[in-house]
Design a protein around this motif. Structure first.
Motif: not given
Length: 251
Positions: A182-186, A238-243, A204-205
């Motif tokens: 929502e806040t565009d926080t990494l 299992g995270l898409d590393l592009k994220r 989180a993913a």
């Protein structure tokens, strides 16, 4: 399987490290020591992000911020192939705007990152420390209070990175991820702390709009640019590393 993940991690490089510490707070090296290591690691971008001034034991001295800025400017002249920036790892608390960095102080930094730490008033420090030692009485109420404390800080401030979410107390990772999106926080995968864990990354993913960053949280110059353990955890989740915004696959 873990060896496969480590082999896969070897195919990636880190582009920038935005969470490093120096002698201005709890680190062992100077700003230039960190910058030199960033050059050795072929990073494009490094930030010095020492602990916020409210920490009782190793926060920055507000009077030193002008000297920190001077060091950063000097590094950008001396090492023109590297982008060096000044940040601060603010401490999340319940008072004021939710941080130990005042609203008017934000302009003194290029950006602000923030995380939960012990060593401050107004953040259930003792309760969380006891929880970490195995005293789980009132865990659910503590989880709710911790989560609200963090989400309030995220909504009240322009925070670039939420550092090591899940560390030092119980938190609702799913809710943190929702508010970070929502806040565009990494959300940070920290290679010094154990958080985020692979399970926390997986949870989180599930919030599809949240993005991640890997940081060394280096307190010694030799750790600047340390990132591969973070890739391993992301792969385990299992995270898409592009994220993950600050790594790329080698050519």
């Amino acid at each position: 399987m873990e060896n496969n993940f480590r082999e896969a991690a070897d195919r990636y490089v880190m582009l920038y490290d935005l969470h490093t510490h120096t002698i201005y707070s709890h680190g062992k090296g100077t700003v230039e020591d960190n910058v030199r290591q960033a050059m050795n690691k072929s990073l494009e971008f490094i930030a010095v992000s020492d602990h916020g001034p409210g920490h009782l034991f190793y926060g920055i001295n507000r009077n030193e911020i002008v000297n920190m800025r001077s060091d950063i400017e000097r590094m950008n002249v001396k090492y023109q192939n590297l982008n060096v920036r000044l940040s601060v790892e603010a401490n999340i608390i319940r008072d004021r705007n939710g941080l130990d960095v005042r609203e008017e102080e934000f302009e003194e930094f290029d950006f602000v990152i923030a995380g939960y730490h012990y060593g401050l008033f107004g953040c259930s420090c003792v309760r969380n420390w006891l929880w970490s030692k195995g005293i789980k009485i009132g865990e659910e109420s503590l989880r709710k209070a911790n989560t609200k404390m963090v989400t309030d800080a995220l909504r009240k401030n322009n925070i670039a990175i939420l550092t090591h979410p899940g560390d030092k107390g119980p938190f609702d990772i799913r809710e943190l991820a929702r508010v970070c999106a929502e806040t565009d926080t990494l959300m940070e995968i920290n290679t010094w702390h154990g958080h985020m864990t692979a399970e926390e990354i997986r949870i989180a993913a599930e919030e599809e709009n949240v993005k991640f960053i890997i940081s060394s949280d280096a307190h010694t110059p030799d750790r600047v640019g340390d990132f591969k353990e973070g890739v391993v955890r992301a792969l385990e989740a299992g995270l898409d590393l592009k994220r993950i915004v600050n790594i790329k696959e080698k050519r």
